[in-house]
Scaffold this motif. Structure first.
Motif, short mmCIF file in Angstrom:
data_model
loop_
_atom_site.label_atom_id
_atom_site.label_comp_id
_atom_site.label_asym_id
_atom_site.label_seq_id
_atom_site.Cartn_x
_atom_site.Cartn_y
_atom_site.Cartn_z
N ILE A 129 4.58 -22.34 16.41
CA ILE A 129 5.04 -20.68 15.64
C ILE A 129 6.46 -21.34 15.30
O ILE A 129 6.84 -20.86 14.18
N PHE A 181 7.12 -23.76 12.91
CA PHE A 181 6.68 -23.09 11.11
C PHE A 181 7.23 -22.85 10.87
O PHE A 181 8.42 -22.88 9.90
N HIS A 215 0.72 -17.68 7.92
CA HIS A 215 1.08 -19.27 8.19
C HIS A 215 -0.30 -19.38 8.94
O HIS A 215 -0.67 -19.92 8.45
#
Length: 134
Positions: free
Chosen positions: A66, A69, A78
């Motif tokens: 994460i 990302f 996501h």
């Protein structure tokens, strides 16, 4: 494969503390669980919308999935997670249909579910997750 419904929509956020009030105060949803999934380097918060959940994902490590990302794409959707009867069977079927897997077998995710991810390079750009209770 037995997809029954969208289990949840995963949304990467910088901070649960900052994001939760939007979902509660603006959308009128109730955060019913906050959980850390250490092996995925993430802290999650869940909201229910009908039979579907919203999962907010805050990175606990900038080098985790994460964190990477958000660094690359910023906050936002996501992944899309589908409820299936059995994650291992769904992963096998996807692989047999030429889909690139991130997870070869199920692993434990938030809320005690078994999870497995499909690579977005072979799912039209959408990171796809399968979830099941077994």
């Amino acid at each position: 494969m037995g997809v029954s419904h969208i289990e949840h929509i995963g949304i990467a956020v910088n901070s649960l503390e900052e994001a939760i009030p939007y979902y509660e105060k603006v959308l009128g949803l109730k955060c019913y669980a906050i959980e850390e999934v250490a092996d995925q380097k993430v802290k999650t918060a869940f909201f229910k919308v009908g039979d579907t959940k919203i999962e907010l994902l805050e990175s606990t490590d900038p080098q985790g999935p994460i964190g990477k990302f958000i660094e690359k794409k910023g906050q936002g959707i996501h992944h899309l997670a589908f409820a299936v009867d059995n994650v291992n069977e769904a992963l096998t079927q996807a692989s047999e249909n030429g889909i690139q897997l991130i997870d070869q077998t199920a692993r434990k995710g938030a809320e005690g579910l078994n999870i497995g991810f499909l690579h977005p390079k072979s799912t039209l750009g959408v990171l796809t997750e399968f979830c099941s209770e077994k």
